[in-house]
Design a protein around this motif. Structure first.
Motif, PDB file in Angstrom:
ATOM      1  N   GLY A 145       0.794  -1.217   0.000  1.00  0.00           N
ATOM      2  CA  GLY A 145       0.000   0.000   0.000  1.00  0.00           C
ATOM      3  C   GLY A 145       0.825   1.266   0.000  1.00  0.00           C
ATOM      4  N   GLY A 146       0.129   2.370   0.229  1.00  0.00           N
ATOM      5  CA  GLY A 146       0.771   3.668   0.139  1.00  0.00           C
ATOM      6  C   GLY A 146       1.612   4.045   1.334  1.00  0.00           C
ATOM      7  N   ALA A 147       1.386   3.416   2.484  1.00  0.00           N
ATOM      8  CA  ALA A 147       2.126   3.798   3.686  1.00  0.00           C
ATOM      9  C   ALA A 147       3.623   3.584   3.498  1.00  0.00           C
ATOM     10  CB  ALA A 147       1.620   3.019   4.895  1.00  0.00           C
ATOM     11  N   GLU A 148       3.994   2.415   2.997  1.00  0.00           N
ATOM     12  CA  GLU A 148       5.414   2.122   2.803  1.00  0.00           C
ATOM     13  C   GLU A 148       6.036   3.082   1.795  1.00  0.00           C
ATOM     14  OE1 GLU A 148       9.004   0.630   3.499  1.00  0.00           O
ATOM     15  OE2 GLU A 148       7.199   0.029   4.588  1.00  0.00           O
ATOM     16  N   GLU A 149       5.275   3.422   0.771  1.00  0.00           N
ATOM     17  CA  GLU A 149       5.768   4.373  -0.230  1.00  0.00           C
ATOM     18  C   GLU A 149       6.020   5.736   0.398  1.00  0.00           C
ATOM     19  OE1 GLU A 149       3.359   6.004  -3.761  1.00  0.00           O
ATOM     20  OE2 GLU A 149       4.425   4.292  -4.619  1.00  0.00           O
ATOM     21  N   MET A 150       5.132   6.168   1.288  1.00  0.00           N
ATOM     22  CA  MET A 150       5.318   7.446   1.975  1.00  0.00           C
ATOM     23  C   MET A 150       6.516   7.392   2.922  1.00  0.00           C
ATOM     24  SD  MET A 150       1.467   8.795   2.859  1.00  0.00           S
ATOM     25  CE  MET A 150       2.036  10.447   3.326  1.00  0.00           C
ATOM     26  N   VAL A 151       6.674   6.271   3.611  1.00  0.00           N
ATOM     27  CA  VAL A 151       7.826   6.116   4.505  1.00  0.00           C
ATOM     28  C   VAL A 151       9.123   6.220   3.704  1.00  0.00           C
ATOM     29  CG1 VAL A 151       9.076   4.479   5.967  1.00  0.00           C
ATOM     30  CG2 VAL A 151       6.616   4.810   6.284  1.00  0.00           C
ATOM     31  N   GLN A 152       9.161   5.556   2.552  1.00  0.00           N
ATOM     32  CA  GLN A 152      10.355   5.613   1.711  1.00  0.00           C
ATOM     33  C   GLN A 152      10.627   7.030   1.219  1.00  0.00           C
ATOM     34  OE1 GLN A 152      12.562   3.124   1.201  1.00  0.00           O
ATOM     35  NE2 GLN A 152      11.318   1.907   2.611  1.00  0.00           N
ATOM     36  N   ALA A 153       9.564   7.831   1.108  1.00  0.00           N
ATOM     37  CA  ALA A 153       9.715   9.221   0.675  1.00  0.00           C
ATOM     38  C   ALA A 153      10.165  10.146   1.809  1.00  0.00           C
ATOM     39  CB  ALA A 153       8.408   9.734   0.082  1.00  0.00           C
ATOM     40  N   GLY A 154      10.264   9.596   3.029  1.00  0.00           N
ATOM     41  CA  GLY A 154      10.830  10.366   4.127  1.00  0.00           C
ATOM     42  C   GLY A 154       9.858  11.057   5.046  1.00  0.00           C
ATOM     43  N   VAL A 155       8.567  10.741   4.959  1.00  0.00           N
ATOM     44  CA  VAL A 155       7.591  11.485   5.769  1.00  0.00           C
ATOM     45  C   VAL A 155       7.755  11.232   7.268  1.00  0.00           C
ATOM     46  CG1 VAL A 155       5.924  11.486   3.875  1.00  0.00           C
ATOM     47  CG2 VAL A 155       5.752   9.731   5.657  1.00  0.00           C
ATOM     48  N   MET A 156       8.408  10.130   7.626  1.00  0.00           N
ATOM     49  CA  MET A 156       8.578   9.809   9.039  1.00  0.00           C
ATOM     50  C   MET A 156       9.945  10.230   9.581  1.00  0.00           C
ATOM     51  SD  MET A 156       5.818   8.534  10.332  1.00  0.00           S
ATOM     52  CE  MET A 156       6.378   7.656  11.793  1.00  0.00           C
ATOM     53  N   ASP A 157      10.757  10.843   8.763  1.00  0.00           N
ATOM     54  CA  ASP A 157      12.071  11.267   9.226  1.00  0.00           C
ATOM     55  C   ASP A 157      11.925  12.268  10.368  1.00  0.00           C
ATOM     56  OD1 ASP A 157      12.975   9.697   7.194  1.00  0.00           O
ATOM     57  OD2 ASP A 157      13.757  11.329   5.948  1.00  0.00           O
ATOM     58  N   GLY A 158      12.539  11.977  11.496  1.00  0.00           N
ATOM     59  CA  GLY A 158      12.489  12.879  12.635  1.00  0.00           C
ATOM     60  C   GLY A 158      11.241  12.781  13.487  1.00  0.00           C
ATOM     61  N   VAL A 159      10.309  11.888  13.148  1.00  0.00           N
ATOM     62  CA  VAL A 159       9.061  11.754  13.909  1.00  0.00           C
ATOM     63  C   VAL A 159       9.322  10.988  15.202  1.00  0.00           C
ATOM     64  CG1 VAL A 159       6.764  10.689  13.913  1.00  0.00           C
ATOM     65  CG2 VAL A 159       7.574  11.916  11.890  1.00  0.00           C
ATOM     66  N   ASP A 160       8.768  11.483  16.302  1.00  0.00           N
ATOM     67  CA  ASP A 160       8.929  10.842  17.611  1.00  0.00           C
ATOM     68  C   ASP A 160       7.803   9.868  17.924  1.00  0.00           C
ATOM     69  OD1 ASP A 160      11.331  12.223  18.619  1.00  0.00           O
ATOM     70  OD2 ASP A 160      10.077  14.006  18.457  1.00  0.00           O
ATOM     71  N   MET A 161       6.606  10.155  17.466  1.00  0.00           N
ATOM     72  CA  MET A 161       5.487   9.233  17.664  1.00  0.00           C
ATOM     73  C   MET A 161       4.428   9.492  16.604  1.00  0.00           C
ATOM     74  SD  MET A 161       3.605  10.562  21.171  1.00  0.00           S
ATOM     75  CE  MET A 161       5.128  10.683  22.115  1.00  0.00           C
ATOM     76  N   VAL A 162       3.622   8.456  16.344  1.00  0.00           N
ATOM     77  CA  VAL A 162       2.627   8.543  15.283  1.00  0.00           C
ATOM     78  C   VAL A 162       1.308   7.972  15.794  1.00  0.00           C
ATOM     79  CG1 VAL A 162       3.378   6.321  14.299  1.00  0.00           C
ATOM     80  CG2 VAL A 162       2.101   7.951  12.871  1.00  0.00           C
ATOM     81  N   ILE A 163       0.208   8.622  15.433  1.00  0.00           N
ATOM     82  CA  ILE A 163      -1.112   8.128  15.800  1.00  0.00           C
ATOM     83  C   ILE A 163      -2.015   8.091  14.572  1.00  0.00           C
ATOM     84  CG2 ILE A 163      -0.937   8.933  18.187  1.00  0.00           C
ATOM     85  CD1 ILE A 163      -2.835  11.243  17.447  1.00  0.00           C
ATOM     86  N   GLY A 164      -3.003   7.244  14.630  1.00  0.00           N
ATOM     87  CA  GLY A 164      -3.997   7.156  13.570  1.00  0.00           C
ATOM     88  C   GLY A 164      -5.272   6.570  14.128  1.00  0.00           C
ATOM     89  N   THR A 165      -6.343   6.686  13.362  1.00  0.00           N
ATOM     90  CA  THR A 165      -7.629   6.167  13.834  1.00  0.00           C
ATOM     91  C   THR A 165      -8.415   5.555  12.698  1.00  0.00           C
ATOM     92  OG1 THR A 165      -9.571   6.704  15.177  1.00  0.00           O
ATOM     93  CG2 THR A 165      -8.955   8.301  13.479  1.00  0.00           C
ATOM     94  N   HIS A 166      -9.390   4.744  13.067  1.00  0.00           N
ATOM     95  CA  HIS A 166     -10.283   4.126  12.081  1.00  0.00           C
ATOM     96  C   HIS A 166     -11.710   4.224  12.604  1.00  0.00           C
ATOM     97  CE1 HIS A 166     -11.638   1.621   8.857  1.00  0.00           C
ATOM     98  NE2 HIS A 166     -10.421   1.207   8.542  1.00  0.00           N
ATOM     99  N   LEU A 167     -12.589   4.804  11.814  1.00  0.00           N
ATOM    100  CA  LEU A 167     -14.019   4.735  12.097  1.00  0.00           C
ATOM    101  C   LEU A 167     -14.449   3.278  11.976  1.00  0.00           C
ATOM    102  CD1 LEU A 167     -15.108   7.827   9.981  1.00  0.00           C
ATOM    103  CD2 LEU A 167     -15.151   7.694  12.482  1.00  0.00           C
ATOM    104  N   TRP A 168     -15.263   2.804  12.921  1.00  0.00           N
ATOM    105  CA  TRP A 168     -15.591   1.374  12.947  1.00  0.00           C
ATOM    106  C   TRP A 168     -17.097   1.188  13.096  1.00  0.00           C
ATOM    107  CZ3 TRP A 168     -12.166  -1.594  11.017  1.00  0.00           C
ATOM    108  CH2 TRP A 168     -12.240  -2.984  11.156  1.00  0.00           C
TER     109      TRP A 168
END
Length: 400
Positions: A145-168
């Motif tokens: 999916g797109g998450a790995e592609e974004m990670v490879q593009a550097g969006v997580m560089d320098g990030v200390d923590m990450v959060i996300g949510t899903h409507l259920w």
């Protein structure tokens, strides 16, 4: 008025705007890796808020950075944007305008909630100690999916923590689902062709019956879960396609089988392909057939960091009340949010969006799926109050 009360009030004032964004996105769904108009809409909307450094890390994704006045924690928040190849059967006035494409998993709501959080927080740049990074991800519904592609593009560089949510939609509105540790499973896929020798169905002795042999394989594969895996380890092996034959009186040369494997434990996950092939090889050889087998490792499991999860639970209590905390059991569904968690500790939480009184009861990926739009306000409140706790108050226990 406390900081939490102020943010909650501002989130409530944004509710109709967030609903409007969600409905626009619901009407204009786009499939994975085809989110051209969706990404452009998100980009232009973010630019209109001001105080955000907005970019396109990949062709179909968007990132906005809210860089504070002082150094501190870098918090990433993620929403996914893609839709599914489903013909919508809802009858409300904002149904999909794209035949055969539908937001049947809540990603329209995820995007709208994160836009709401970005709008609200963008006006508080001077209160930010560190950075809030808003990640609008493409292609969550496919592997890879797109998450790995974004990670490879550097969006997580320098990030200390990450959060996300899903409507259920299968959880009733009125709580926030929290799960520390393993929450969602790794998602692997397999393909198998059982190759026999076709012939007349009335003369089975002259054939190598691929249907009968493949049926034995399907049944025997279930023994991997029941007899080769520790009962305390979560493992699912599901055959989801069985394709063979063209008519009633012909035994086909081959049968094609496809399915999915879900797990949490990395050693068990690594062992499954070998266990499967041992079963497949033994059965096909015993009956004079051959096979072709392909196994593809998909998304990592979503493993919520205990410390970040504790912070998010505190946010639920402070924002909504103790009665809103629902401690969930892990589920065997998958999510490529896990790619972001490979780079920084994180927490993925659920915002229940089902409502039996409103008739909102259909599961995800159903043609009549929808969400209780009151849940959108909850999602915005959770995002902005997580930012309050982690990068505005910047308490010592929030620093990592």
């Amino acid at each position: 008025m406390t900081a939490t009360e102020t943010l909650n009030k501002e989130a409530e004032e944004l509710k109709e705007q967030v609903i409007s964004w969600r409905r626009y996105l619901h009407q204009n769904p786009e499939l994975s890796f085809r989110e051209e108009k969706t990404a452009q809409f998100v980009y232009e909307t973010l630019v209109s808020f001001g105080n955000l450094a907005v970019s396109r890390p990949t062709e179909k994704s968007v990132m906005a950075r809210l860089i504070g006045s002082e150094p501190g924690t870098v918090l990433a928040m993620r929403a996914d944007m893609d839709a599914l190849p489903i013909m919508e059967e809802n009858t409300f006035d904002f149904v999909s305008k794209n035949p055969g494409v539908m937001h049947a998993c809540g990603h329209d709501g995820h995007t709208a909630m994160l836009l709401g959080a970005a709008k609200l927080l963008s006006s508080k740049k001077d209160q930010i100690k560190g950075e809030v990074r808003f990640l609008f991800q493409h292609a969550e519904e496919v592997v890879p999916g797109g998450a790995e592609e974004m990670v490879q593009a550097g969006v997580m560089d320098g990030v200390d923590m990450v959060i996300g949510t899903h409507l259920w939609s299968t959880m009733e509105f009125g709580t926030v689902g929290i799960c520390s540790g393993p929450m969602m499973a790794a998602t692997d896929t397999f393909w198998l062709t059982v190759i026999g020798k076709g012939g007349h169905a009335a003369l089975p002795h002259e054939t190598i019956d691929s249907i009968a042999i493949a049926a034995l394989v399907v049944t025997s594969l279930q023994h991997i879960v029941s007899r080769n895996a520790d009962p305390l380890d979560n493992l699912v092996l599901s055959v989801t396609q069985f394709i063979g034959g063209t008519t009633h009186n012909v035994i086909p040369d081959a049968v094609e089988i496809c399915g999915t494997v879900r797990s949490f434990d990395k050693d068990l996950r690594a062992a499954v392909p070998g266990l499967m092939e041992r079963v497949i090889k033994g059965i096909t050889e015993a009956h004079g057939a051959s096979y072709e087998f392909k196994y593809e490792f998909g998304n990592y499991p979503v493993i919520n960091d205990p410390e970040v999860t504790k912070l998010i639970e505190e946010v639920v209590v402070e924002t909504l009340g103790q009665e809103w905390v629902e401690h969930m059991r892990p589920i065997m569904g998958g999510e490529d949010f896990s790619a972001f968690q490979q780079k920084a500790p994180g927490c993925f939480f659920f915002v229940p969006a089902g409502n039996k009184e409103k008739g909102i009861t259909y599961p995800h990926h159903h043609p009549r799926f929808t969400v209780d739009e009151d849940a959108l306000e909850v999602g915005v409140k959770m995002f902005v109050n997580a930012a309050r706790k982690i990068v505005m108050e910047n308490k010592e226990n929030c620093e990592r």
